[in-house]
Design an enzyme around this catalytic site. Structure first.
Site, PDB file in Angstrom:
ATOM      1  N   HIS A   5       0.851  -1.190   0.000  1.00 43.86           N
ATOM      2  CA  HIS A   5       0.000   0.000   0.000  1.00 43.86           C
ATOM      3  C   HIS A   5       0.884   1.237   0.000  1.00 43.86           C
ATOM      4  O   HIS A   5       1.997   1.217   0.520  1.00 43.86           O
ATOM      5  CB  HIS A   5      -0.905   0.003   1.241  1.00 43.86           C
ATOM      6  N   THR A  26      12.951  -8.179   4.498  1.00 45.88           N
ATOM      7  CA  THR A  26      12.622  -6.943   3.779  1.00 45.88           C
ATOM      8  C   THR A  26      13.519  -6.721   2.568  1.00 45.88           C
ATOM      9  O   THR A  26      13.248  -5.840   1.758  1.00 45.88           O
ATOM     10  CB  THR A  26      12.747  -5.721   4.707  1.00 45.88           C
TER      11      THR A  26
END
Length: 184
Positions: A114, A164
């Site tokens: 998002h 990540t």
């Protein structure tokens, strides 16, 4: 020519997740994994048949219930794949999993993302990045793979890690954020 929301989703650009086609496809997948998650453990053939309608496989695999995903058709698993209880794969983009991959309980694989900017986020738009997991990989319990990461071959990811960034071949990595501990 207009590009569909599904094509936008798979290209990794902003798309509308509320698009009618995407909503129908998610509902189809949810019905399948609901059926899978409510089978008896002894119904091995029925479970396998349901999963083969949901995800693409190249050979032998086993997924424990419960299992959850967004679409299923964006997931490709190699030979000798195993996912333990409570695996979640948000496959709004491609998730390619190699041969001989083991996922411990509660592994979460997220291709969905998002916008960071609140105004863009409130517009309802989303984007995605694919995830690739190489061959001969073990991912420890409670690990989260973030959008866009690639995990190399012959890798062990320690329990509770948050991946990540890309992880190269032949390493043990762990932590939050996940870092290389040592080479194998």
């Amino acid at each position: 020519m207009t590009i569909s929301e599904k094509d936008k989703m798979l290209e990794g650009v902003f798309y509308d997740a509320g698009d009618e086609e995407l909503v129908k496809e998610r509902e189809y997948a949810r019905n399948l994994f609901f059926e899978f998650n409510h089978t008896k453990p002894s119904e091995k053939e029925k479970r396998k048949e349901i999963l083969q309608r949901l995800i693409r496989t190249k050979g032998s695999f086993h997924i424990e219930a419960p299992f959850y995903c967004d679409y299923g058709y964006n997931i490709e698993v190699g030979e000798n794949f195993y996912a333990n209880f409570n695996c979640i794969i948000l496959d709004v983009n491609k998730v390619k999993i190699g041969d001989n991959v083991l996922l411990a309980p509660n592994v979460q694989i997220y291709t969905a993302a998002h916008p960071i900017d609140p105004t863009e986020r409130l517009s309802g738009k989303e984007f995605s990045k694919p995830i690739t997991i190489g061959d001969n990989v073990w991912i420890g319990g409670g690990t989260i793979l973030c959008p866009g990461v690639n995990i190399g071959n012959n890798v062990t990811i320690g329990a509770g890690s948050v991946v990540t960034k890309d992880i190269p071949n032949n390493v043990v990595a762990l932590g939050n954020p996940c870092r290389i501990l040592r080479e194998i």
